[in-house]
Motif scaffolding. Structure first.
Motif, PDB file in Angstrom:
ATOM      1  N   ARG A   9     -44.953  26.116-101.079  1.00 31.31           N
ATOM      2  CA  ARG A   9     -45.049  24.953-101.939  1.00 31.31           C
ATOM      3  C   ARG A   9     -45.179  25.300-103.416  1.00 31.31           C
ATOM      4  O   ARG A   9     -45.597  24.465-104.214  1.00 31.31           O
ATOM      5  CB  ARG A   9     -46.236  24.080-101.503  1.00 31.31           C
ATOM      6  N   GLY A  10     -44.809  26.515-103.799  1.00 35.25           N
ATOM      7  CA  GLY A  10     -44.946  26.913-105.190  1.00 35.25           C
ATOM      8  C   GLY A  10     -44.248  25.979-106.157  1.00 35.25           C
ATOM      9  O   GLY A  10     -44.705  25.775-107.291  1.00 35.25           O
ATOM     10  N   LEU A  11     -43.132  25.373-105.731  1.00 27.82           N
ATOM     11  CA  LEU A  11     -42.372  24.475-106.604  1.00 27.82           C
ATOM     12  C   LEU A  11     -43.177  23.234-106.993  1.00 27.82           C
ATOM     13  O   LEU A  11     -42.909  22.612-108.027  1.00 27.82           O
ATOM     14  CB  LEU A  11     -41.077  24.019-105.922  1.00 27.82           C
ATOM     15  N   LYS A  44     -49.708  28.354-111.181  1.00 31.21           N
ATOM     16  CA  LYS A  44     -48.325  28.824-111.087  1.00 31.21           C
ATOM     17  C   LYS A  44     -48.212  29.922-110.031  1.00 31.21           C
ATOM     18  O   LYS A  44     -49.012  30.852-109.996  1.00 31.21           O
ATOM     19  CB  LYS A  44     -47.877  29.357-112.451  1.00 31.21           C
ATOM     20  N   GLN A  45     -47.199  29.799-109.163  1.00 30.44           N
ATOM     21  CA  GLN A  45     -46.941  30.791-108.117  1.00 30.44           C
ATOM     22  C   GLN A  45     -45.614  31.490-108.401  1.00 30.44           C
ATOM     23  O   GLN A  45     -44.707  30.907-108.995  1.00 30.44           O
ATOM     24  CB  GLN A  45     -46.849  30.103-106.745  1.00 30.44           C
ATOM     25  N   VAL A  62     -27.440  25.456-110.675  1.00 26.12           N
ATOM     26  CA  VAL A  62     -28.044  26.778-110.582  1.00 26.12           C
ATOM     27  C   VAL A  62     -28.810  26.894-109.268  1.00 26.12           C
ATOM     28  O   VAL A  62     -29.011  25.912-108.550  1.00 26.12           O
ATOM     29  CB  VAL A  62     -28.983  27.051-111.773  1.00 26.12           C
ATOM     30  N   SER A  63     -29.244  28.119-108.965  1.00 26.75           N
ATOM     31  CA  SER A  63     -29.974  28.381-107.736  1.00 26.75           C
ATOM     32  C   SER A  63     -30.989  29.481-107.996  1.00 26.75           C
ATOM     33  O   SER A  63     -30.737  30.387-108.799  1.00 26.75           O
ATOM     34  CB  SER A  63     -28.995  28.794-106.629  1.00 26.75           C
ATOM     35  N   ASN A  64     -32.120  29.401-107.310  1.00 28.01           N
ATOM     36  CA  ASN A  64     -33.192  30.388-107.468  1.00 28.01           C
ATOM     37  C   ASN A  64     -33.677  30.471-108.920  1.00 28.01           C
ATOM     38  O   ASN A  64     -33.997  31.547-109.419  1.00 28.01           O
ATOM     39  CB  ASN A  64     -32.744  31.761-106.965  1.00 28.01           C
ATOM     40  N   PHE A  65     -33.740  29.311-109.584  1.00 32.59           N
ATOM     41  CA  PHE A  65     -34.269  29.232-110.941  1.00 32.59           C
ATOM     42  C   PHE A  65     -35.719  28.776-110.899  1.00 32.59           C
ATOM     43  O   PHE A  65     -36.053  27.794-110.234  1.00 32.59           O
ATOM     44  CB  PHE A  65     -33.446  28.257-111.793  1.00 32.59           C
ATOM     45  N   ASP A  66     -36.576  29.481-111.638  1.00 33.22           N
ATOM     46  CA  ASP A  66     -37.971  29.114-111.791  1.00 33.22           C
ATOM     47  C   ASP A  66     -38.107  28.247-113.050  1.00 33.22           C
ATOM     48  O   ASP A  66     -37.139  27.998-113.758  1.00 33.22           O
ATOM     49  CB  ASP A  66     -38.819  30.384-111.890  1.00 33.22           C
ATOM     50  N   ILE A  67     -39.327  27.834-113.340  1.00 37.96           N
ATOM     51  CA  ILE A  67     -39.545  26.919-114.456  1.00 37.96           C
ATOM     52  C   ILE A  67     -39.078  27.516-115.786  1.00 37.96           C
ATOM     53  O   ILE A  67     -38.412  26.840-116.580  1.00 37.96           O
ATOM     54  CB  ILE A  67     -41.040  26.477-114.528  1.00 37.96           C
ATOM     55  N   ALA A  68     -39.373  28.795-116.041  1.00 37.66           N
ATOM     56  CA  ALA A  68     -38.951  29.412-117.303  1.00 37.66           C
ATOM     57  C   ALA A  68     -37.431  29.493-117.394  1.00 37.66           C
ATOM     58  O   ALA A  68     -36.847  29.320-118.472  1.00 37.66           O
ATOM     59  CB  ALA A  68     -39.562  30.806-117.439  1.00 37.66           C
ATOM     60  N   ASP A  69     -36.768  29.746-116.249  1.00 37.50           N
ATOM     61  CA  ASP A  69     -35.302  29.795-116.227  1.00 37.50           C
ATOM     62  C   ASP A  69     -34.717  28.427-116.561  1.00 37.50           C
ATOM     63  O   ASP A  69     -33.743  28.313-117.315  1.00 37.50           O
ATOM     64  CB  ASP A  69     -34.796  30.242-114.850  1.00 37.50           C
TER      65      ASP A  69
END
Length: 282
Positions: free
Chosen positions: A171-173, A276-277, A139-146
Motif C-alpha cells: 500500500r505504499g502508493l 513515504k515507502q 508511464v509505469s513504475n513511477f514514484d512521486i518524485a518521478d
C-alpha cells in the motif's frame, strides 16, 4: 460495472494483464481462450509489453484479439528503457504493432526509467502520438518524485496514466502517489493486484477477515482483493490468469462493492503507511 476514464474513454475498471503469457507453447490455446473469455465477459483493456516473453506476449495477444473489433479494445503496450530514445523508440513501437497485428495502440507506456533523459522520452512519445501510431501515452513504475519531474517537463502533463504495483499487501502508493494522481486527474493502472496469488508472502488469501468478507458476498477471495484495489474511482486493475473460470471471476469483481465497515476492517488488518515507502516493483 465500475468504470474508469482513461485517455478520454470510459472503460471497465477490470482489465486483462498478460505478463508471463505466451511463453509456454503448450499453454497457448488455454491462454488465448482466457483472454477471449475476459473480453466476452466485459473487459476492454488488454495490457502487454515488449518485455513480456521478449515479444511472445504481444504475439499471443495479437492472435487472441483477432475475433474482436479493434475499436472495442483498449490496447496497451510498453517500451523498454533501452528503447525509449528518439533513435530507437519508433522502431520498437513498430515491432510491437506488428506482433499485435494492429496499426495503433490506445496507450503506450514508458515501462520504467532508464538512462535516456526523461525529456527525450517524453518528446518522442509526444511525436509518436502525432503520427497516429499511438493514441495516448503514459508511464509505469513511477514514484512521486518521478511524477513531479514528469509534470515539470514540456508536454509531461499529457501523460494519461501511471502503472504501478498495488494491492492490499503493498500500500505504499496510498501515502503520496495515489493522492497526487487524484489531484492531477491521472488514473492508476494497478499491476499484480492480487499479489501474484500470494507468491510474495503477503498471506492475503489466508487472512480470516478477507475470507469472512468473501463468504459474506458469496465471492472468491481474489474477487475481494480486486474489489479493494478498484474501490477508488480512478484505479484500473489488470489481473492476469490463464484460466477461463478465473478470468470470468476477475472481470465480475468490478461489480463487487465493499462496505465502509469491510474497508475499515481491511484497513485495520493491512494499514495504510504513515510515511513515504520505497516504490514496490516486480
Amino acid at each position: 460495472m465500475k468504470q474508469v476514464k482513461i485517455a478520454g474513454q470510459q472503460v471497465p475498471a477490470m482489465g486483462i494483464g498478460t505478463w508471463h503469457m505466451g511463453e509456454r507453447p503448450a499453454q497457448r490455446e488455454t491462454e488465448i481462450a482466457a483472454i477471449q473469455a475476459g473480453i466476452s465477459a466485459g473487459a476492454r483493456v488488454v495490457d502487454t509489453a515488449e518485455m513480456y516473453g521478449s515479444g511472445k506476449s504481444e504475439n499471443l495477444v495479437g492472435e487472441a484479439l483477432k475475433p474482436f473489433k479493434r475499436e472495442d479494445i483498449f490496447l496497451i503496450s510498453k517500451v523498454l528503457p533501452e528503447n525509449a530514445s528518439q533513435r530507437r523508440m519508433e522502431a520498437s513501437l513498430d515491432a510491437s504493432l506488428q506482433r499485435l497485428r494492429t496499426d495503433y495502440l490506445d496507450l503506450y507506456l514508458y515501462h520504467w526509467r532508464g538512462s535516456v533523459p526523461l525529456s527525450e522520452t517524453v518528446a518522442e512519445l509526444q511525436r509518436l502520438q502525432t503520427t497516429g501510431k499511438i493514441r495516448s501515452w503514459g508511464v509505469s513504475n513511477f514514484d512521486i518524485a518521478d511524477l513531479q519531474e514528469l509534470w515539470a517537463l514540456p508536454g509531461g502533463d499529457q501523460a494519461v496514466a501511471n502503472e504501478d504495483l498495488y494491492h492490499l499487501g503493498s500500500r505504499g502508493l496510498d501515502y503520496a502517489v495515489l493522492p497526487w494522481q487524484r489531484d492531477h486527474d491521472l488514473p492508476l493502472i494497478a499491476y499484480s493486484p492480487i499479489a501474484q496469488g500470494d507468491s510474495w508472502g503477503h498471506h492475503l488469501t489466508t487472512t480470516p477477515i478477507v475470507q469472512q468478507i468473501a463468504q459474506a458476498h458469496h465471492a472468491t477471495i481474489y474477487q475481494v482483493l480486486l474489489a479493494w484495489v478498484v474501490r477508488h474511482p480512478q484505479v484500473l486493475a489488470i489481473p492476469q490468469t490463464s484460466s477461463v473460470a478465473h478470468m470470468e471471476q476477475n472481470i465480475a469483481a468490478a461489480d463487487l462493492t465493499l462496505s465502509a465497515t469491510e474497508l475499515a476492517a481491511l484497513d485495520q488488518q493491512f494499514p495504510a503507511p504513515t510515511s513515504k515507502q520505497p516504490l514496490d516493483i516486480l
